[in-house]
Design an enzyme around this catalytic site. Sequence first.
Site, short mmCIF file in Angstrom:
data_model
loop_
_atom_site.label_atom_id
_atom_site.label_comp_id
_atom_site.label_asym_id
_atom_site.label_seq_id
_atom_site.Cartn_x
_atom_site.Cartn_y
_atom_site.Cartn_z
N GLY A 268 0.82 -1.21 0.00
CA GLY A 268 0.00 0.00 0.00
C GLY A 268 0.85 1.25 0.00
O GLY A 268 2.09 1.19 0.03
N ASN A 269 0.19 2.40 -0.02
CA ASN A 269 0.94 3.65 -0.21
C ASN A 269 1.74 4.05 1.02
O ASN A 269 2.84 4.59 0.90
CB ASN A 269 0.04 4.78 -0.69
CG ASN A 269 -1.34 4.78 -0.04
OD1 ASN A 269 -1.86 3.72 0.32
ND2 ASN A 269 -1.90 5.95 0.12
N GLU A 291 6.76 -10.45 2.99
CA GLU A 291 5.92 -11.30 2.16
C GLU A 291 6.08 -11.00 0.68
O GLU A 291 6.10 -11.89 -0.14
CB GLU A 291 4.44 -11.07 2.51
CG GLU A 291 3.94 -11.89 3.65
CD GLU A 291 2.49 -11.59 3.95
OE1 GLU A 291 2.05 -11.99 5.04
OE2 GLU A 291 1.79 -10.97 3.14
#
Lengths: 515, 515
Positions: A268-269, A291
């Site tokens: 995500g950002n 991950e």
Amino acid sequence: MTSTLQERIENPFLRSKVVPVEEAVKHIADGHTIAISGFTKSGEPKTVLPALAYHFSQTAPDSRITLLSGASLSEDVEGPLAPYIRKRGPYMSSAASRKRIHTGEMDFTDVHLSAFARNLMYGFYGEIDVAVVEVSRIRPDGSIILTSSVGVSVEALARAKKIILEVNTAVPNYTGFHDIVLPTVHPKVGWPLPLVNVRDRIGTPYVEFDIQKVVAVVESRTPDHPVPFKAADATDKRIAQNVIAFLLQCKEQFDWGKRLPPIQSGVGNVANAIIGELYDSPFQKIRFWTEVFQDGMLRYIEDDAKFECASSTAVSFSAEGRQRFQHLFDRCRDRLVLRPMWLSNSPEIISRLFVIAMNTPIEVDMYGHVNSTHIDGSRIVNGLGGSGDFFRNAYLSIVHTPSTRRLRDGRTVSCVMPYVRHIDHTEHDIKCVVTEQGYALNMDIRSPKRRAIDIIDRCAHPHFRPLLHAYLKMAGPGDEPRATDMKSLESWWADYEAACRNFPAPAAPAAYSGE
Amino acid sequence: MTSTLQERIENPFLRSKVVPVEEAVKHIADGHTIAISGFTKSGEPKTVLPALAYHFSQTAPDSRITLLSGASLSEDVEGPLAPYIRKRGPYMSSAASRKRIHTGEMDFTDVHLSAFARNLMYGFYGEIDVAVVEVSRIRPDGSIILTSSVGVSVEALARAKKIILEVNTAVPNYTGFHDIVLPTVHPKVGWPLPLVNVRDRIGTPYVEFDIQKVVAVVESRTPDHPVPFKAADATDKRIAQNVIAFLLQCKEQFDWGKRLPPIQSGVGNVANAIIGELYDSPFQKIRFWTEVFQDGMLRYIEDDAKFECASSTAVSFSAEGRQRFQHLFDRCRDRLVLRPMWLSNSPEIISRLFVIAMNTPIEVDMYGHVNSTHIDGSRIVNGLGGSGDFFRNAYLSIVHTPSTRRLRDGRTVSCVMPYVRHIDHTEHDIKCVVTEQGYALNMDIRSPKRRAIDIIDRCAHPHFRPLLHAYLKMAGPGDEPRATDMKSLESWWADYEAACRNFPAPAAPAAYSGE
């Protein structure tokens, strides 16, 4: 970097199994449990699954299967199949599946990824009828080289009664990237994982399995579907700077010397912003134990002073990132190891390597409990994925979120709440809460109430702080008090709703990429 | 089995440090952080701590210290000191401390025990001013033999600036019981724990530390305070039988052969009942990998067909159990290993050994979330101890509770609720819910809603089942729905309260020993 199917299949027996995809999918039938490759949209069976959906739609529209994957699949792959999935685990980000989960048409089980892979091996999900696994190459002895993710591919191949291999000639030959080990199953004796550094390899670069179980080999010419990459905005950057400030404080306080522990970073950002700020920080020889290896990490690959090595269970890139990855392919292979997700997310290894874990939640509460999965406490977004594996076993666990989130209806809600309406991670597993406002620690001996005051004053948005303090006052005595008087609660929620509507512009951007 | 102080102290330097306890306690002052031996009332400093309380009361009643232990201390030890404890971790069962925690006079931090021991070594709780550790013997080189528990004694000795040793001449010489290893601290490289069987020893039987830090050695003549032992009643027995039925089902389903995985068992009457039923079950060569070796396990020690070996961090007995233990002392030493709690509760080992974990909660909810610590969601009882270490990392995790609990005011409440008011263990970590009514699984792919129906119908008391189904209906759609309409909720709670008052006698006994 592509090549012909003949070049990719070096085993004669498996070459004899090549069939059109329309034939291959006939091995999958109503009631089957299928376990597949794929993690964060990488290495998924991009040809067989859409063909299976078409097959069901044409021949057996009432079919329902159980679908087990590593983690999320792309909408192109999961969307068409969703109407035929009765049971799904352990993680998804498909809008089509999500809708069916909310209506109760699809059963979804949310599982820690490391546990899911083990449970699959242990037989907890029953027999696996068919494994569908994307491969980049079949070796002369029939063992295979996976592609851009490992996930549960190895467990799927080990457990399935039948196997369909999808040889992808459009992706590079990933030989040398993987480190393949299977979890031990009781009553065999478990063994210590001899892994003490991020770059250690303890298995084989290929997957061995019983090739007699292969019922079909199909060709795929579809590269991984790109994942969106969103540049960090000002709020993300402030969050990232607060994370770095916390790490610098720990460096001094806990005598790290020059050695930053390995970093796990979510997707995500905000995660991208942190990876960016880390690059500009004083830390050197950075290691990622995570991950997913993603766009923001590619610049590290080119800088041997800044970066040492990385381990993940998948590489997952935007269209632009993929170009760059292919350009850096050989450097990446020397510096990045792709492992099964039971290993990338292994509590044993995360703890031993002193991993620093960071993930974005939907919301946190003032006591430090975290909701990673359920909007309004009721409707699942994607699943918790590996966040629990990392938060629980990390040396330092950081939950980072913008202090507020603007909803589509124009309201701005607080991401720091009196209580979260669904708990995925209890406060025991969280050492630091970070927002763009600052960071609050949960590391020393401190009552939940004092922790709450700290989280409110340091992390909540100033607009919501008085309301949060009011709740705490209303909650009364007790060491982790909750308000129980229904009338007061109702009135508090009315005040909160009003505050959400009256939030002064400009609001912070949406924090949760999955929503 | 007792001997003289001279016999117990074989090192001349440490013999020269022997002082009356009144002198020793002067090394502890206002503002200090002290870390001590002791776990479930075993091996605690039974002489120094009460003397310290008296010292403060006479000379410096405004003193406030931070007290870190392994786990619970006896009321004789913690009670008198409670007024002087400002901060406490990671577990307690003292009524005096509990009261001060609820009023906010004492800060208590609830931590997974394995994490607590590591955090202590990592320096997260700051400097340790004084360690107070009970020992059974000091060897010629100054290294020591601990007594009936290990807990965090080794970390305390390693980290403390000053050390007070309490040589207990009233307890047996425990030489040969312990297996001592310290956790590694970043930036040193962590290593795999070379432990693959319950009886493996990977450390030393003694503790080595810097004896120059010892400021006082005192004699103690107080044996461990006995823990109450309550025989199982009919409800406990039915719960235990359901647990065994579940294990027998798993044995067949997952091909265990003759090998039952090692058992972790909590403390209390249900745990005792399970240990008893297990003895009468078809399982042989039973192994315990657990926190506390207790009364119910003693009969195993005498039966080499039934029992193989055990590992724990403490032995904790009733007065009668202690007699029997002393009688079986040599047999126990050959079959039981006492380890530091970071090792007894190590995620790495629990997972590797395929441990089956069982613990009693305060309440569970129909989705499988567990409250182990907070009455009414607000007031802590004891702390979560090792329940999370075991539940999360177990091969099978079983939460067992009577379906109802009778309160002192005569009401009978349901231990299966629509939602628990404090969550310590999320449903992800629970594989089986057991009550005297039956057991419900959370192992396969199943929506939270279907799981809820199963838990209600199999585990809840029939008296409360209609109400629980009514809640589920009221909660509406969503994959893990919660009722949010305040009016309906209020009405549901009114109905529930009425049901608690109208519960048909005879009620089940109190489930939670700590309350």
